[in-house]
Design a protein around this motif. Structure first.
Motif, mmCIF file in Angstrom:
data_model
loop_
_atom_site.group_PDB
_atom_site.id
_atom_site.type_symbol
_atom_site.label_atom_id
_atom_site.label_comp_id
_atom_site.label_asym_id
_atom_site.label_seq_id
_atom_site.Cartn_x
_atom_site.Cartn_y
_atom_site.Cartn_z
ATOM 1 N N GLY A 92 12.595 29.861 -29.407
ATOM 2 C CA GLY A 92 12.330 28.424 -29.390
ATOM 3 C C GLY A 92 10.932 28.095 -29.888
ATOM 4 O O GLY A 92 10.730 27.116 -30.610
ATOM 5 N N LEU A 93 9.952 28.915 -29.511
ATOM 6 C CA LEU A 93 8.578 28.676 -29.968
ATOM 7 C C LEU A 93 8.493 28.793 -31.484
ATOM 8 O O LEU A 93 7.795 28.026 -32.145
ATOM 9 N N SER A 94 9.214 29.757 -32.032
ATOM 10 C CA SER A 94 9.246 29.912 -33.485
ATOM 11 C C SER A 94 9.847 28.665 -34.151
ATOM 12 O O SER A 94 9.340 28.183 -35.165
ATOM 13 N N TYR A 95 10.918 28.135 -33.553
ATOM 14 C CA TYR A 95 11.531 26.902 -34.095
ATOM 15 C C TYR A 95 10.561 25.725 -34.008
ATOM 16 O O TYR A 95 10.486 24.902 -34.920
ATOM 17 N N ILE A 96 9.845 25.627 -32.878
ATOM 18 C CA ILE A 96 8.910 24.509 -32.692
ATOM 19 C C ILE A 96 7.800 24.595 -33.744
ATOM 20 O O ILE A 96 7.440 23.597 -34.367
ATOM 21 N N ALA A 97 7.292 25.823 -33.971
ATOM 22 C CA ALA A 97 6.261 26.001 -35.000
ATOM 23 C C ALA A 97 6.841 25.722 -36.386
ATOM 24 O O ALA A 97 6.206 25.076 -37.219
ATOM 25 N N GLY A 98 8.065 26.198 -36.632
ATOM 26 C CA GLY A 98 8.702 26.018 -37.942
ATOM 27 C C GLY A 98 9.006 24.566 -38.253
ATOM 28 O O GLY A 98 8.890 24.131 -39.400
ATOM 29 N N ALA A 99 9.403 23.813 -37.232
ATOM 30 C CA ALA A 99 9.694 22.392 -37.442
ATOM 31 C C ALA A 99 8.430 21.542 -37.325
ATOM 32 O O ALA A 99 8.497 20.320 -37.443
ATOM 33 N N GLU A 100 7.289 22.210 -37.080
ATOM 34 C CA GLU A 100 5.987 21.547 -36.956
ATOM 35 C C GLU A 100 6.003 20.461 -35.890
ATOM 36 O O GLU A 100 5.783 19.282 -36.159
ATOM 37 N N LEU A 101 6.279 20.913 -34.665
ATOM 38 C CA LEU A 101 6.328 19.988 -33.532
ATOM 39 C C LEU A 101 5.241 20.334 -32.516
ATOM 40 O O LEU A 101 4.882 21.493 -32.358
ATOM 41 N N PRO A 102 4.742 19.309 -31.817
ATOM 42 C CA PRO A 102 3.745 19.554 -30.779
ATOM 43 C C PRO A 102 4.428 19.827 -29.444
ATOM 44 O O PRO A 102 5.356 19.098 -29.070
ATOM 45 N N ALA A 103 4.011 20.863 -28.741
ATOM 46 C CA ALA A 103 4.574 21.129 -27.412
ATOM 47 C C ALA A 103 3.612 22.015 -26.644
ATOM 48 O O ALA A 103 2.817 22.740 -27.232
ATOM 49 N N LEU A 104 3.715 21.961 -25.317
ATOM 50 C CA LEU A 104 2.835 22.751 -24.458
ATOM 51 C C LEU A 104 3.676 23.704 -23.614
ATOM 52 O O LEU A 104 4.642 23.284 -22.972
ATOM 53 N N CYS A 105 3.304 24.999 -23.629
ATOM 54 C CA CYS A 105 4.065 26.005 -22.890
ATOM 55 C C CYS A 105 3.083 26.858 -22.105
ATOM 56 O O CYS A 105 2.142 27.400 -22.670
ATOM 57 N N VAL A 106 3.314 26.970 -20.809
ATOM 58 C CA VAL A 106 2.406 27.703 -19.930
ATOM 59 C C VAL A 106 3.038 29.041 -19.574
ATOM 60 O O VAL A 106 4.207 29.092 -19.178
ATOM 61 N N ASN A 107 2.279 30.134 -19.722
ATOM 62 C CA ASN A 107 2.746 31.451 -19.302
ATOM 63 C C ASN A 107 1.811 31.970 -18.211
ATOM 64 O O ASN A 107 0.650 32.260 -18.470
ATOM 65 N N VAL A 108 2.321 32.031 -16.979
ATOM 66 C CA VAL A 108 1.561 32.605 -15.864
ATOM 67 C C VAL A 108 1.971 34.080 -15.803
ATOM 68 O O VAL A 108 2.988 34.432 -15.218
ATOM 69 N N VAL A 109 1.160 34.911 -16.466
ATOM 70 C CA VAL A 109 1.592 36.269 -16.801
ATOM 71 C C VAL A 109 1.700 37.172 -15.570
ATOM 72 O O VAL A 109 0.858 37.127 -14.669
ATOM 73 N N ARG A 110 2.759 37.999 -15.561
ATOM 74 C CA ARG A 110 2.930 39.044 -14.556
ATOM 75 C C ARG A 110 3.088 40.377 -15.283
ATOM 76 O O ARG A 110 3.355 40.402 -16.485
ATOM 77 N N GLY A 111 2.933 41.466 -14.552
ATOM 78 C CA GLY A 111 2.943 42.789 -15.184
ATOM 79 C C GLY A 111 4.312 43.165 -15.728
ATOM 80 O O GLY A 111 5.324 42.902 -15.103
ATOM 81 N N GLY A 112 4.328 43.784 -16.874
ATOM 82 C CA GLY A 112 5.546 44.289 -17.487
ATOM 83 C C GLY A 112 5.383 45.758 -17.745
ATOM 84 O O GLY A 112 4.494 46.375 -17.163
ATOM 85 N N PRO A 113 6.184 46.346 -18.634
ATOM 86 C CA PRO A 113 7.289 45.730 -19.390
ATOM 87 C C PRO A 113 8.549 45.576 -18.532
ATOM 88 O O PRO A 113 8.584 46.055 -17.402
ATOM 89 N N GLY A 114 9.544 44.938 -19.103
ATOM 90 C CA GLY A 114 10.805 44.741 -18.406
ATOM 91 C C GLY A 114 10.656 43.750 -17.278
ATOM 92 O O GLY A 114 9.853 42.826 -17.354
ATOM 93 N N LEU A 115 11.383 43.969 -16.216
ATOM 94 C CA LEU A 115 11.256 43.074 -15.074
ATOM 95 C C LEU A 115 9.896 43.282 -14.412
ATOM 96 O O LEU A 115 9.357 42.381 -13.791
ATOM 97 N N GLY A 116 9.337 44.492 -14.596
ATOM 98 C CA GLY A 116 7.947 44.762 -14.224
ATOM 99 C C GLY A 116 7.640 44.484 -12.774
ATOM 100 O O GLY A 116 8.273 45.023 -11.886
ATOM 101 N N THR A 117 6.668 43.619 -12.568
ATOM 102 C CA THR A 117 6.217 43.282 -11.224
ATOM 103 C C THR A 117 5.934 41.793 -11.183
ATOM 104 O O THR A 117 5.854 41.155 -12.227
ATOM 105 N N ILE A 118 5.751 41.268 -9.965
ATOM 106 C CA ILE A 118 5.360 39.855 -9.868
ATOM 107 C C ILE A 118 3.851 39.716 -9.722
ATOM 108 O O ILE A 118 3.336 38.631 -9.556
ATOM 109 N N GLN A 119 3.137 40.859 -9.784
ATOM 110 C CA GLN A 119 1.676 40.815 -9.645
ATOM 111 C C GLN A 119 1.019 40.440 -10.984
ATOM 112 O O GLN A 119 1.610 40.621 -12.036
ATOM 113 N N PRO A 120 -0.232 39.949 -10.920
ATOM 114 C CA PRO A 120 -0.891 39.420 -12.123
ATOM 115 C C PRO A 120 -1.158 40.481 -13.194
ATOM 116 O O PRO A 120 -1.378 41.651 -12.882
#
Lengths: 359, 280
Positions: A92-120
């Protein structure tokens, strides 16, 4: 009611800022450690006050495509998620950039890879700054290091998104999302009126074909030469953004012989390490990139170029270090110190890593 | 009598709706998309809502639908048109919003989005073109491909034991409380096209009521993908497809059609296997 000092979590600050800055819509899906964004919005019910739409979507795929369409209709819309969910949003982010649209997306990162952990963690640096989705595009990436910045970067994010008609990411982590701090919140700003959007967003498919010509929002252009021209236009925006909107903070760098380069919660921890090191007579400073893309290359080159050595401190296995090395042209030795998988380094262990590097 | 003598307003029997643009359609001769496009455009014209409509186009044969309608359009990612339509209608409740999808887009990759948009009772119109095959990518099996039917990814015929059963998604959606009007139509004869237009008109009118999703499936052919002439394809559709996907209303004004209830009661019986005309 003017400005107000309140105590809140980083995730709540995102939600509160959205309501107060006149955001039109939020679409999200629960995932730890960022669910308080949606929870706060649902508790505040801004649809009864500012008219902001809040919707719990069936998935992150739906969320990001709702954001895509809302942006296409000229509205200021956003979503938030954490690492596994943010991976689902990449198309979706690629489509938003490709269609040249403004949008805000927040990523509150947790450890990965995969399902990983819920810790920062900060292990999504590559994904966010180097692409993630398909095609030649960039996410303008803001890295908050406090709850206040979580709040402030929502409006800043929308401003940058509309300035460049490109998606903007707030790359936070579980520490900044969950920690409670005091925040100065602004008064409520009105949402944009449909008339304002009609005048200022001529590209938007508002449904009101007032100009007599229908507006199409798409990222599809099958003819290679035309697609190349679209890419040229997008790349020109990125060069302008690199020139005008790279942001950073330099702390005690003037007399420093060594610097840490760190962002977000790692930078907060490094601030304490700087204090501890200076108490022992080690002249160390900190460069804190505020935009991760565009990376503050010039500042890191200029300040870093004066140093004996640079330590890139990250809550990952070594991702931003590549941009630091590129910035100083590999002329200054750059080392990495990181904890990952959800482990947060202490100021003392970062100080020890600095001493080890100096030796 | 000269040409000019004939071209007079009083002699006008048919004119193209201004809601369609002058762009030449890329659809194969014999395909149903063009007819459905014209019907939607005529409905928009007749309702006088051309300056108050947002359409959502899918990925698939109708990906370029936005070039043919003179209304604002958003092109969605594959399968996500119902999510897009949901957001736009909520953010712009003053507009009429419709999504337009094929069976690969809606019933396969976008199955989740359509179910949830219907379940939320979004106040939108959904148009679903079901031709039982992936047309754009060259005739691969779709969830709606009939059992025994041959496609390039089931060249020996669809075997439900290996490839799953033919999916009646519209029947599933009709059972969700969020749908207000659910019908299956076709455009392979003038009579069917007239009925279909009535249904699409209803599906747009319903947006004024704010009572949930209006869903129109249009069962169509794909003569290119089916490797038939348009005439053969329409005949094959009538003899095969329409037995498994019978035409008619399933839900009107939020209430099940009695015939639909009767039909659902037979769904636990083994499928009547239908074989391709070319099966040896």
């Amino acid at each position: 009611m003017a400005k107000q000092l309140v105590l809140m979590k980083g995730n709540q600050a995102i939600a509160e800022a959205a309501i107060r800055c006149g955001c039109d819509g939020y679409f999200g899906y629960p995932i730890t450690p960022q669910s308080e964004v949606l929870e706060h919005l649902m508790a505040e019910r801004p649809y009864l006050t500012t008219g902001m739409v809040v919707l719990q979507a069936e998935s992150e795929l739906a969320s990001i495509n709702m954001v895509y369409a809302g942006a296409a209709a000229g509205k200021r819309v956003m979503t938030s998620s954490s690492s596994p969910g943010f991976s689902l949003m990449q198309e979706g982010l690629s489509y938003i950039a490709g269609a040249e649209l403004p949008a805000l997306c927040v990523n509150v990162v947790r450890g990965g890879p995969g399902l990983g952990t819920i810790q920062p963690s900060q292990s999504d640096y590559f994904q966010t700054t180097k692409g993630g989705g398909h095609g030649d595009y960039r996410l303008i990436t803001l890295a908050p290091a406090s709850v206040q910045e979580m709040y402030d970067f929502v409006e800043l994010g929308f401003d940058l998104a509309f300035k460049y008609r490109n998606p903007v990411a707030i790359l936070s982590d579980g520490v900044i999302g969950q920690v409670m701090e005091k925040v100065m919140v602004d008064d409520y700003k009105p949402r944009w009126t449909n008339e304002y959007i009609e005048q200022n967003c001529p590209w938007a498919a508002t449904g009101h074909r007032s100009t007599g010509k229908h507006r199409i929002v798409t990222s599809l252009e099958l003819e290679a030469l035309k697609q190349e021209a679209i890419n040229d236009r997008i790349q020109a925006k990125y060069r302008k953004c690199e020139e005008e909107d790279a942001r950073y903070e330099a702390i005690q760098c003037d007399d420093a012989e060594y610097i840490f380069v760190a962002y977000g919660s790692a930078a907060r921890i490094c601030m304490k390490s700087v204090e501890l090191a200076r108490a022992e007579g080690i002249k160390v400073g900190l460069i804190r990139p505020i935009t991760l893309w565009p990376f503050p290359t010039k500042a890191v080159a200029e300040i870093g170029g004066r140093m004996k050595k640079i330590l890139s401190v990250e809550m990952n296995a070594g991702q931003m270090i590549e941009d630091v090395k590129l910035a100083v042209g590999c002329k200054i030795p750059v080392e990495h110190y990181g904890r990952y998988g959800g482990v947060i380094p202490t100021p003392v262990e970062i100080l020890d890593a600095l001493k080890k590097m100096i030796k | 009598m000269t040409r000019e003598d004939i071209i007079k307003p009083e002699n006008l029997v048919y004119k193209r709706t201004p809601v369609l643009t002058d762009a030449t359609m890329h659809y194969c001769p014999g395909c149903g998309h063009g007819v459905v496009h014209r019907i939607i455009a005529e409905v928009i014209e007749e309702m006088g809502i051309q300056d108050n409509v947002i359409g959502i186009s899918p990925v698939g044969c109708s990906v370029l639908a936005y070039n043919y309608f003179d209304v604002d359009f958003v092109e969605a990612a594959h399968g996500r048109a119902p999510a897009c339509a949901s957001a736009i209608k909520r953010l712009r409740p003053e507009t009429f919003v419709f999504s337009y999808q094929g069976d690969g887009d809606l019933a396969s990759i976008g199955c989740g989005e359509v179910v949830h948009a219907c379940n939320r009772g979004e106040n939108i119109t959904m148009i679903f073109i079901n031709n039982g095959i992936y047309g754009m990518t060259g005739g691969q099996m779709a969830p709606t491909t009939l059992e025994g039917m041959e496609t390039v990814t089931c060249p020996y015929g669809r075997d439900p034991k290996l490839m799953g059963h033919t999916m009646r998604l519209t029947e599933m959606l009709a059972q969700l409380p969020g749908t207000y009007y659910v019908t299956r139509q076709a455009v392979y004869t003038p009579a069917a096209a007239r009925k279909c237009k009535k249904a699409i008109r209803q599906a747009f009118e319903n947006q004024k009521l704010n009572k949930g999703v209006s869903f129109v499936e249009v069962t169509s052919n794909c003569n290119s993908g089916w490797k038939m002439t348009p005439v053969q394809a329409n005949k094959w559709m009538e003899e095969n497809t329409l037995k498994y996907f019978p035409l008619g209303d399933m839900k009107v004004d939020g209430k099940f059609d009695p015939k639909f209830i009767e039909r659902v009661a037979t769904f636990d019986q083994p499928n009547e296997t239908i074989f391709s005309l070319r099966k040896k």
